[in-house]
Design a protein around this motif. Structure first.
Motif, short mmCIF file in Angstrom:
data_model
loop_
_atom_site.label_atom_id
_atom_site.label_comp_id
_atom_site.label_asym_id
_atom_site.label_seq_id
_atom_site.Cartn_x
_atom_site.Cartn_y
_atom_site.Cartn_z
N ALA A 1 0.83 -1.20 0.00
CA ALA A 1 0.00 0.00 0.00
C ALA A 1 0.86 1.25 0.00
O ALA A 1 0.58 2.22 -0.72
CB ALA A 1 -0.93 0.00 1.21
N TRP A 2 1.94 1.24 0.79
CA TRP A 2 2.82 2.40 0.79
C TRP A 2 3.60 2.50 -0.52
O TRP A 2 3.92 3.60 -0.97
CB TRP A 2 3.78 2.36 1.98
CG TRP A 2 3.19 3.02 3.20
CD1 TRP A 2 2.80 2.44 4.36
CD2 TRP A 2 2.91 4.41 3.35
NE1 TRP A 2 2.29 3.36 5.23
CE2 TRP A 2 2.35 4.59 4.64
CE3 TRP A 2 3.07 5.53 2.53
CZ2 TRP A 2 1.95 5.84 5.12
CZ3 TRP A 2 2.67 6.78 3.00
CH2 TRP A 2 2.12 6.92 4.28
N GLN A 3 3.91 1.36 -1.13
CA GLN A 3 4.60 1.42 -2.41
C GLN A 3 3.74 2.09 -3.47
O GLN A 3 4.24 2.82 -4.33
CB GLN A 3 4.99 0.02 -2.87
CG GLN A 3 5.91 0.01 -4.08
CD GLN A 3 7.21 0.75 -3.84
OE1 GLN A 3 7.90 0.48 -2.83
NE2 GLN A 3 7.58 1.67 -4.73
N ASP A 4 2.41 1.87 -3.40
CA ASP A 4 1.50 2.57 -4.31
C ASP A 4 1.59 4.07 -4.12
O ASP A 4 1.58 4.84 -5.10
CB ASP A 4 0.07 2.10 -4.09
CG ASP A 4 -0.17 0.68 -4.57
OD1 ASP A 4 0.66 0.17 -5.35
OD2 ASP A 4 -1.19 0.08 -4.16
N GLU A 5 1.66 4.53 -2.86
CA GLU A 5 1.79 5.96 -2.58
C GLU A 5 3.11 6.50 -3.12
O GLU A 5 3.16 7.59 -3.71
CB GLU A 5 1.70 6.21 -1.07
CG GLU A 5 0.37 5.88 -0.44
CD GLU A 5 -0.73 6.78 -0.97
OE1 GLU A 5 -0.66 8.00 -0.76
OE2 GLU A 5 -1.66 6.25 -1.60
#
Length: 363
Positions: free
Chosen positions: A316-320
Motif C-alpha cells: 500500500a505504501w509502495q503505491d503511494e
C-alpha cells in the motif's frame, strides 16, 4: 486602490487580507462560516482546530500579525522522533506552540475590522475553498487520522513525539493539561478511524504514554495535491481569482511547517494583486503564481520520496510512493531547480518586505 473579496476565514485568506489592507487596497471580508472538523478536531471541542506551529511558523506569524495572536497556546520546546525501524529515537530542540486554529482565525478577523462594505464588484477574489469540483493533481490515497486523548502523566508535556509502525507514522502533540492531539498517517482510506488509530498506538512506542486511545477520530484526505489552475487574471466583466491555502497546495504534515506554507500562499497572492495594481501584467503574474505552487509541490514530493521509502515497505505504501514518482516524472519539464520544501516566494520581493526567506525544515 483595488477592491478584493476575501471569500473565507482561513489563515491564508486572512493573511492575504492583512497584507493587502496594509498596502492600501480595499478588502471585503466574507461572513464567518460555521466551523467544520479539520484534522485534530475530534474530541477537542466543537469547532476546535488544534495546530502545531513550529519555530519558523511562529516567526512568520509574528512578522505578519505582531504580538498577542498566539496567547493561550501551549508552549513546546522539543521534538522526539523515531523514523522508520531505527532503534534509537532522537530528541532535539524544536520551539513550538500548540494553538486552536479557530481561535487564531477569529483573532485575525478581529484585527482586520469590518472591511469594505460597498456593493461594487471586486477586481479579485481570494479563496481557500475553490469547490469540490476544482481540478487538482493528487498523488495517492493516504489519510490523516486525528483525535484527542488523555495523557498518562502530565509531566513531559513540552515535547512533541513521532514514532513509526509498519502501517504508518504516529504523532503526539501536547495541548496542555492532560490532553494530547493524536495524529497518524496511513496509506489509504480508513473505515474505522478510531479503531485504526488505536491499533497504530498499540503497535508504536507512544501508546503507553496515553491513558487510552481517542474515543473518536476523523480520517481526512492527506496526499499531496496542487491546484491545476489556482489563478485567473481579470477579464472584461469578471474579476480575477486566486486560490490560497490547502485549496491551492496541500502537503504532508511531516515537517511541522504546513501552516507556514499556507500563509505563504496568502503572501504570494497579495503580491500578485499588488503587482498587478502597479501595472505588471496580471496574466503573467497568474502564470508565475501557478508555477511557484507547482515548484513547491514538486520540491515537497522529493522530500517525501527521501522519507517514506526508508520507513515503509508495504504494498500500500509502495503505491503511494509510485504515485509521487509518477507526478515528478510528469512534471519534470515544468519544474524549476530548488531545494526541498522551499517556501513559496513573492514574485517581487522589493514590493513586499513582509515575505520571509525560505527555511530548511528538519524531520
Amino acid at each position: 486602490m483595488t477592491l478584493v473579496e476575501i471569500a473565507g476565514s482561513g489563515l491564508a485568506e486572512l493573511t492575504c487580507a492583512r497584507l493587502l489592507a496594509d498596502r492600501g487596497h480595499r478588502v471585503r471580508l466574507a461572513p464567518p462560516r460555521p466551523a467544520s472538523h479539520p484534522a485534530g478536531a475530534a474530541g477537542a471541542g466543537a469547532g476546535a482546530r488544534p495546530l502545531l506551529l513550529t519555530g519558523p511558523t511562529l516567526e512568520l506569524v509574528g512578522r505578519l500579525w505582531g504580538d498577542g495572536l498566539l496567547e493561550g497556546g501551549w508552549p513546546l520546546t522539543h521534538r522526539h522522533a523515531r523514523w522508520g525501524s531505527g532503534p534509537s529515537p532522537a530528541r532535539f530542540p524544536q520551539p513550538g506552540r500548540a494553538v486552536d486554529g479557530a481561535v487564531l482565525a477569529a483573532r485575525m478577523r478581529e484585527r482586520l475590522g469590518a472591511g469594505d462594505l460597498s456593493g461594487e464588484p471586486p477586481a479579485w477574489t481570494v479563496t481557500a475553498t475553490p469547490g469540490e469540483r476544482a481540478a487538482h493533481e493528487r498523488t495517492g490515497r493516504r489519510r490523516l487520522l486525528a483525535g484527542t486523548a488523555p495523557v498518562r502523566s502530565p509531566r513531559d508535556q513540552d515535547t512533541a513525539r513521532l514514532d513509526c509502525t509498519g502501517l504508518g507514522w504516529v504523532h503526539l502533540t501536547p495541548l496542555g493539561g492532560d490532553t494530547c492531539l493524536v495524529q497518524a498517517m496511513v496509506p489509504g482510506p480508513a473505515g474505522d478511524p478510531a479503531g485504526l488509530l488505536a491499533r497504530l498506538l498499540a503497535e508504536s512506542a507512544l501508546g503507553p504514554r496515553l491513558r487510552r486511545p481517542p474515543r473518536s477520530a476523523v480520517a481526512l484526505a492527506a496526499a499531496p495535491r496542487v491546484h491545476l489552475a489556482p489563478a485567473a487574471a481579470p477579464v472584461a466583466g469578471r474579476g480575477g481569482l486566486l486560490v490560497v491555502g490547502a485549496g491551492a497546495l496541500r502537503q504532508d504534515p511531516i515537517s511541522g511547517t504546513g501552516t507556514a506554507q499556507a500563509l505563504r500562499t496568502g503572501i504570494l497572492a497579495a503580491a500578485v494583486i499588488d503587482a498587478a495594481a502597479a501595472g505588471t501584467s496580471a496574466r503573467a503574474l497568474c502564470a508565475h503564481y501557478a508555477n511557484r505552487l507547482r515548484t513547491a509541490f514538486h520540491d515537497h514530493l522529493r522530500t517525501c520520496l527521501r522519507l517514506y521509502p526508508a520507513a515503509f515497505g508495504s504494498g500500500a505504501w509502495q503505491d503511494e510512493i509510485d504515485a509521487m514518482r509518477r507526478a515528478l516524472r510528469g512534471g519534470a519539464a515544468g519544474t524549476l531547480p530548488g531545494r526541498s520544501d522551499r517556501a513559496v516566494p513573492s514574485p517581487h520581493r522589493s514590493h513586499h518586505p513582509d515575505d520571509l526567506p525560505p527555511r530548511r525544515t528538519r524531520q
